[in-house]
Design an enzyme around this catalytic site. Structure first.
Site, PDB file in Angstrom:
ATOM      1  CE  LYS A  41      -2.692  -2.582   3.265  1.00 57.40           C
ATOM      2  NZ  LYS A  41      -2.911  -2.722   4.471  1.00 57.40           N
ATOM      3  N   GLY A  42       2.069   1.163   0.487  1.00 59.54           N
ATOM      4  CA  GLY A  42       2.759   2.294   0.854  1.00 59.54           C
ATOM      5  C   GLY A  42       3.325   3.288  -0.387  1.00 59.54           C
ATOM      6  CD  GLU A  97       8.404  -0.663  -2.644  1.00 56.38           C
ATOM      7  OE1 GLU A  97       7.460  -0.155  -1.704  1.00 56.38           O
ATOM      8  OE2 GLU A  97       8.871  -1.643  -2.141  1.00 56.38           O
ATOM      9  CG  ASP A  98       6.626   2.237   0.769  1.00 57.50           C
ATOM     10  OD1 ASP A  98       7.562   1.774   0.251  1.00 57.50           O
ATOM     11  OD2 ASP A  98       5.981   2.189   1.570  1.00 57.50           O
ATOM     12  CG  ASP A 101      14.515  -0.305   5.750  1.00 57.35           C
ATOM     13  OD1 ASP A 101      15.416   0.282   6.213  1.00 57.35           O
ATOM     14  OD2 ASP A 101      13.522  -1.187   6.658  1.00 57.35           O
ATOM     15  CE  LYS A 129      14.180   3.431   6.672  1.00 54.76           C
ATOM     16  NZ  LYS A 129      13.430   3.088   8.086  1.00 54.76           N
ATOM     17  CG  PHE A 150       9.779   2.996  11.330  1.00 52.38           C
ATOM     18  CD1 PHE A 150      10.062   1.868  10.811  1.00 52.38           C
ATOM     19  CD2 PHE A 150       8.486   3.563  11.581  1.00 52.38           C
ATOM     20  CE1 PHE A 150       8.975   1.174  10.029  1.00 52.38           C
ATOM     21  CE2 PHE A 150       7.591   2.544  10.917  1.00 52.38           C
ATOM     22  CZ  PHE A 150       7.980   1.496  10.208  1.00 52.38           C
ATOM     23  CB  VAL A 151       9.782   8.065   7.977  1.00 50.44           C
ATOM     24  CG1 VAL A 151      11.036   8.785   8.398  1.00 50.44           C
ATOM     25  CG2 VAL A 151      10.245   7.317   6.826  1.00 50.44           C
ATOM     26  CG  ASP A 157       2.077   0.661   7.779  1.00 52.26           C
ATOM     27  OD1 ASP A 157       3.140   0.764   6.584  1.00 52.26           O
ATOM     28  OD2 ASP A 157       1.784   0.122   8.401  1.00 52.26           O
ATOM     29  NE  ARG A 163      -0.962   1.760   4.967  1.00 50.42           N
ATOM     30  CZ  ARG A 163       0.052   0.956   4.600  1.00 50.42           C
ATOM     31  NH1 ARG A 163       1.052   1.386   3.967  1.00 50.42           N
ATOM     32  NH2 ARG A 163       0.261  -0.345   5.168  1.00 50.42           N
TER      33      ARG A 163
HETATM   34  P1  IMP Z   1      12.707  -3.304   2.779  1.00 54.38           P
HETATM   35  O1  IMP Z   1      12.349  -4.767   2.256  1.00 54.38           O
HETATM   36  O2  IMP Z   1      13.457  -3.485   4.020  1.00 54.38           O
HETATM   37  O3  IMP Z   1      13.640  -2.484   1.618  1.00 54.38           O
HETATM   38  O4  IMP Z   1      11.323  -2.667   3.098  1.00 54.38           O
HETATM   39  C1  IMP Z   1      10.637  -2.435   2.211  1.00 54.38           C
HETATM   40  C2  IMP Z   1       9.210  -1.993   2.967  1.00 54.38           C
HETATM   41  O5  IMP Z   1       9.296  -1.960   4.473  1.00 54.38           O
HETATM   42  C3  IMP Z   1       8.537  -0.662   2.365  1.00 54.38           C
HETATM   43  O6  IMP Z   1       8.020  -0.954   1.024  1.00 54.38           O
HETATM   44  C4  IMP Z   1       7.753  -0.366   3.639  1.00 54.38           C
HETATM   45  O7  IMP Z   1       6.606  -0.711   3.517  1.00 54.38           O
HETATM   46  C5  IMP Z   1       8.506  -0.974   4.937  1.00 54.38           C
HETATM   47  N1  IMP Z   1       9.369   0.088   5.475  1.00 54.38           N
HETATM   48  C6  IMP Z   1      10.740   0.359   5.521  1.00 54.38           C
HETATM   49  N2  IMP Z   1      11.112   1.236   6.145  1.00 54.38           N
HETATM   50  C7  IMP Z   1      10.061   1.927   6.735  1.00 54.38           C
HETATM   51  C8  IMP Z   1       9.765   3.057   7.621  1.00 54.38           C
HETATM   52  O8  IMP Z   1      10.808   4.021   7.844  1.00 54.38           O
HETATM   53  N3  IMP Z   1       8.544   3.296   7.889  1.00 54.38           N
HETATM   54  C9  IMP Z   1       7.376   2.783   7.232  1.00 54.38           C
HETATM   55  N4  IMP Z   1       7.659   1.606   6.481  1.00 54.38           N
HETATM   56  C10 IMP Z   1       8.760   1.052   6.167  1.00 54.38           C
HETATM   57 MG    MG Z   2       4.616  -1.049   4.992  1.00 58.71          MG
END
Ligand code: IMP
Ligand code: MG
Length: 173
Positions: A41-42, A97-98, A101, A129, A150-151, A157, A163
């Site tokens: 959803k992000g 993508e939002d 991370d 990040k 963490f944002v 969310d 959101r």
């Molecule tokens: P990754 O797989 O660790 O890169 O994370 C991807 C997903 O984790 C993102 O699409 C977000 O939904 C969630 N996410 C990662 N960091 C944050 C944050 O700081 N706030 C909220 N959601 C996050």
């Molecule tokens: Mg999420």
């Protein structure tokens, strides 16, 4: 949660998206369609603003994945909850993508979508990040690079809340 801990304001987001949209438009041959695939959803709010800053050669689709079980820790597991309606074969695809991370979600998605034979595939993330990266993923368009906070807000969310905030805020400060 206080709503004054704003990391990136609405104005900053709007200005950055306008320049990202212009950059994307310049990078593709003028007459060719660009198919944007938002990750729900992000990614919904970023997608909505990005496409409105682009010309009418844009088409779009949505998929939903779940990467985190609950809260703020990564499980490393990615599940496709809703797949695309559209065929990607022969199209210029941009994954929207939002945030990137650890990179695990994007890494998984890029492999999944590349296997569908798009003409080209790039990725646009509103936030990155880099200090948290566990896998090396290519992100072609990045809105903002941020520290390890963490944002929430602007699609992002914490346990499905916040959101709707029109800005990016640091959680719990
Ligand atoms: P990754 O797989 O660790 O890169 O994370 C991807 C997903 O984790 C993102 O699409 C977000 O939904 C969630 N996410 C990662 N960091 C944050 C944050 O700081 N706030 C909220 N959601 C996050
Ligand atoms: Mg999420």
């Amino acid at each position: 949660m206080a709503t004054t801990n704003i990391l990136i304001s609405e104005t900053e987001i709007r200005q950055r998206i306008a320049s990202l949209a212009a950059e994307i438009e310049r990078d593709y041959p003028a007459s060719e369609e660009i198919h944007l695939v938002a990750v729900l959803k992000g990614g919904f709010m970023f997608m909505a603003d990005l496409v409105r800053a682009m010309s009418d050669r844009v088409t779009m689709d949505f998929m939903a994945v779940s990467s985190y079980a609950k809260g703020t820790t990564s499980s490393g597991q990615v599940r496709v909850l809703k797949d695309l309606d559209s065929n990607l074969e022969g199209r210029h695809v941009i994954v929207v993508e939002d945030i990137v991370d650890t990179g695990l979600t994007l890494h998984y998605l890029q492999d999944l979508l590349k296997a569908r034979a798009p003409k080209s595939m790039k990725t646009a993330c509103l936030l990155s990040k880099p200090s948290r990266r566990k896998v090396d993923v290519q992100v072609d368009y990045i809105g903002f690079t941020i520290e390890d906070h963490f944002v929430v807000g602007y699609g992002l969310d914490y346990a499905e809340k916040y959101r709707n905030l029109p800005y990016i805020a640091i959680l719990g400060q």
